[in-house]
Design a protein around this motif. Structure first.
Motif, PDB file in Angstrom:
ATOM      1  N   ASN A  66     -32.050 -36.797  85.405  1.00 15.28           N
ATOM      2  CA  ASN A  66     -33.013 -37.814  84.984  1.00 15.28           C
ATOM      3  C   ASN A  66     -34.407 -37.219  85.190  1.00 15.28           C
ATOM      4  O   ASN A  66     -34.899 -37.147  86.311  1.00 15.28           O
ATOM      5  N   PHE A  67     -35.039 -36.800  84.098  1.00 12.72           N
ATOM      6  CA  PHE A  67     -36.328 -36.127  84.195  1.00 12.72           C
ATOM      7  C   PHE A  67     -37.445 -37.068  84.648  1.00 12.72           C
ATOM      8  O   PHE A  67     -38.409 -36.634  85.246  1.00 12.72           O
ATOM      9  N   GLU A  68     -37.312 -38.362  84.377  1.00  8.39           N
ATOM     10  CA  GLU A  68     -38.323 -39.308  84.862  1.00  8.39           C
ATOM     11  C   GLU A  68     -38.326 -39.331  86.385  1.00  8.39           C
ATOM     12  O   GLU A  68     -39.380 -39.345  87.015  1.00  8.39           O
ATOM     13  N   SER A  87     -45.240 -36.455  89.934  1.00  9.49           N
ATOM     14  CA  SER A  87     -46.226 -35.701  89.167  1.00  9.49           C
ATOM     15  C   SER A  87     -47.490 -36.527  88.967  1.00  9.49           C
ATOM     16  O   SER A  87     -47.459 -37.751  88.956  1.00  9.49           O
ATOM     17  N   ALA A  88     -48.604 -35.839  88.801  1.00  6.77           N
ATOM     18  CA  ALA A  88     -49.887 -36.519  88.634  1.00  6.77           C
ATOM     19  C   ALA A  88     -49.921 -37.376  87.369  1.00  6.77           C
ATOM     20  O   ALA A  88     -50.616 -38.379  87.322  1.00  6.77           O
ATOM     21  N   THR A  89     -49.194 -36.975  86.342  1.00  2.89           N
ATOM     22  CA  THR A  89     -49.124 -37.761  85.110  1.00  2.89           C
ATOM     23  C   THR A  89     -47.670 -38.008  84.750  1.00  2.89           C
ATOM     24  O   THR A  89     -46.780 -37.271  85.164  1.00  2.89           O
ATOM     25  N   SER A  90     -47.450 -39.022  83.954  1.00  2.00           N
ATOM     26  CA  SER A  90     -46.107 -39.398  83.543  1.00  2.00           C
ATOM     27  C   SER A  90     -45.501 -38.333  82.641  1.00  2.00           C
ATOM     28  O   SER A  90     -46.203 -37.657  81.877  1.00  2.00           O
ATOM     29  N   ILE A  91     -44.192 -38.229  82.689  1.00  2.00           N
ATOM     30  CA  ILE A  91     -43.486 -37.294  81.805  1.00  2.00           C
ATOM     31  C   ILE A  91     -43.676 -37.712  80.349  1.00  2.00           C
ATOM     32  O   ILE A  91     -43.580 -36.905  79.434  1.00  2.00           O
ATOM     33  N   HIS A  92     -43.979 -38.980  80.111  1.00  2.00           N
ATOM     34  CA  HIS A  92     -44.196 -39.462  78.747  1.00  2.00           C
ATOM     35  C   HIS A  92     -45.559 -39.043  78.203  1.00  2.00           C
ATOM     36  O   HIS A  92     -45.798 -39.124  77.011  1.00  2.00           O
ATOM     37  N   ALA A 137     -40.417 -25.205  99.384  1.00  2.00           N
ATOM     38  CA  ALA A 137     -39.248 -25.934  98.883  1.00  2.00           C
ATOM     39  C   ALA A 137     -39.637 -27.243  98.194  1.00  2.00           C
ATOM     40  O   ALA A 137     -38.886 -27.739  97.353  1.00  2.00           O
ATOM     41  N   HIS A 138     -40.808 -27.795  98.517  1.00  2.00           N
ATOM     42  CA  HIS A 138     -41.245 -29.044  97.883  1.00  2.00           C
ATOM     43  C   HIS A 138     -41.479 -28.866  96.378  1.00  2.00           C
ATOM     44  O   HIS A 138     -41.514 -29.838  95.638  1.00  2.00           O
ATOM     45  N   TYR A 139     -41.633 -27.623  95.905  1.00  2.00           N
ATOM     46  CA  TYR A 139     -41.753 -27.357  94.475  1.00  2.00           C
ATOM     47  C   TYR A 139     -40.380 -27.335  93.795  1.00  2.00           C
ATOM     48  O   TYR A 139     -40.291 -27.336  92.578  1.00  2.00           O
ATOM     49  N   CYS A 140     -39.323 -27.254  94.582  1.00  2.00           N
ATOM     50  CA  CYS A 140     -37.976 -27.100  94.045  1.00  2.00           C
ATOM     51  C   CYS A 140     -37.264 -28.444  93.946  1.00  2.00           C
ATOM     52  O   CYS A 140     -37.511 -29.344  94.730  1.00  2.00           O
ATOM     53  N   VAL A 141     -36.372 -28.536  92.987  1.00  2.00           N
ATOM     54  CA  VAL A 141     -35.534 -29.723  92.868  1.00  2.00           C
ATOM     55  C   VAL A 141     -34.253 -29.447  93.644  1.00  2.00           C
ATOM     56  O   VAL A 141     -33.888 -28.292  93.865  1.00  2.00           O
ATOM     57  N   PRO A 142     -33.567 -30.504  94.055  1.00  2.00           N
ATOM     58  CA  PRO A 142     -32.278 -30.271  94.725  1.00  2.00           C
ATOM     59  C   PRO A 142     -31.341 -29.518  93.784  1.00  2.00           C
ATOM     60  O   PRO A 142     -31.502 -29.581  92.559  1.00  2.00           O
ATOM     61  N   PRO A 143     -30.380 -28.810  94.334  1.00  2.00           N
ATOM     62  CA  PRO A 143     -29.450 -28.068  93.470  1.00  2.00           C
ATOM     63  C   PRO A 143     -28.802 -28.994  92.436  1.00  2.00           C
ATOM     64  O   PRO A 143     -28.441 -30.125  92.735  1.00  2.00           O
ATOM     65  N   ILE A 144     -28.706 -28.512  91.217  1.00  2.00           N
ATOM     66  CA  ILE A 144     -28.065 -29.257  90.140  1.00  2.00           C
ATOM     67  C   ILE A 144     -26.732 -28.588  89.875  1.00  2.00           C
ATOM     68  O   ILE A 144     -26.676 -27.388  89.636  1.00  2.00           O
ATOM     69  N   HIS A 145     -25.680 -29.360  89.921  1.00  2.00           N
ATOM     70  CA  HIS A 145     -24.346 -28.819  89.733  1.00  2.00           C
ATOM     71  C   HIS A 145     -23.971 -28.814  88.259  1.00  2.00           C
ATOM     72  O   HIS A 145     -24.500 -29.590  87.460  1.00  2.00           O
ATOM     73  N   TYR A 146     -23.061 -27.939  87.929  1.00  2.00           N
ATOM     74  CA  TYR A 146     -22.573 -27.827  86.558  1.00  2.00           C
ATOM     75  C   TYR A 146     -22.107 -29.195  86.068  1.00  2.00           C
ATOM     76  O   TYR A 146     -21.414 -29.906  86.772  1.00  2.00           O
ATOM     77  N   LYS A 147     -22.522 -29.568  84.891  1.00  2.00           N
ATOM     78  CA  LYS A 147     -22.195 -30.829  84.224  1.00  2.00           C
ATOM     79  C   LYS A 147     -22.924 -32.037  84.816  1.00  2.00           C
ATOM     80  O   LYS A 147     -22.626 -33.164  84.467  1.00  2.00           O
ATOM     81  N   ASP A 148     -23.857 -31.844  85.731  1.00  2.00           N
ATOM     82  CA  ASP A 148     -24.657 -32.957  86.238  1.00  2.00           C
ATOM     83  C   ASP A 148     -25.593 -33.463  85.146  1.00  2.00           C
ATOM     84  O   ASP A 148     -26.038 -32.696  84.290  1.00  2.00           O
ATOM     85  N   VAL A 149     -25.895 -34.734  85.198  1.00  2.63           N
ATOM     86  CA  VAL A 149     -26.882 -35.325  84.300  1.00  2.63           C
ATOM     87  C   VAL A 149     -28.190 -35.398  85.080  1.00  2.63           C
ATOM     88  O   VAL A 149     -28.225 -35.850  86.221  1.00  2.63           O
TER      89      VAL A 149
END
Length: 150
Positions: free
Chosen positions: A76-78, A84-89, A62-74
């Motif tokens: 934040n990928f950062e 993560s080992a490296t920045s999303i940028h 489960a640590h590989y999974c993100v919490p459930p995202i609901h319809y119309k949720d925004v």
């Protein structure tokens, strides 16, 4: 042991909350006509919960999974990739919506380790399958590294 069980219980509670919220939203939309229905692809697919191995993988990994995202949720990928080992940028982010059994997602991730991959699917057996294959790949990588060090 205990941490995994606590995480699994938390994940199951979040899933129950999401289902209740989805039911309430559908009921309100039907009653008031507010914006119509959700797209059919967003609704949780019924039927099989997957094999026993797939269900256990969803808990164990489960640590590989993100919490459930609901319809119309925004999203934040950062924040999502903060651990993560490296920045999303520093890396490209590829998103696959509706990955099914995950063959294309796994193949792309394996062939392009310099990218971040995020797969989203409502079909739980497919999620379990991807997690099992990720675990298998990680174990093979560790075995290969151990053989090279000996």
């Amino acid at each position: 042991g205990d941490l995994i069980e606590e995480h699994a219980i938390e994940y199951q509670n979040q899933d129950k909350e999401r289902i209740a919220a989805d039911r309430l939203e559908r009921k309100e939309n039907a009653k008031y006509g507010a914006g119509g229905k959700k797209p059919t692809w967003w609704l949780k697919r019924g039927g099989s919960r997957g094999t026993k191995a797939q269900r256990k993988a969803r808990i164990r990994l489960a640590h590989y999974c993100v919490p459930p995202i609901h319809y119309k949720d925004v999203v934040n990928f950062e924040e999502l990739f903060a651990g993560s080992a490296t920045s999303i940028h520093e890396r490209e982010l590829w998103i696959e919506l509706g990955f099914g059994e995950g063959l294309v997602l796994r193949t792309n991730a394996k062939n392009n380790p310099d990218r971040l991959y995020l797969g989203a699917d409502v079909h739980l057996p497919g999620v379990g399958n991807v997690l099992l294959e990720m675990e298998k790949h990680d174990q093979e990588q560790k075995q290969h590294q151990n053989q090279n060090h000996n």
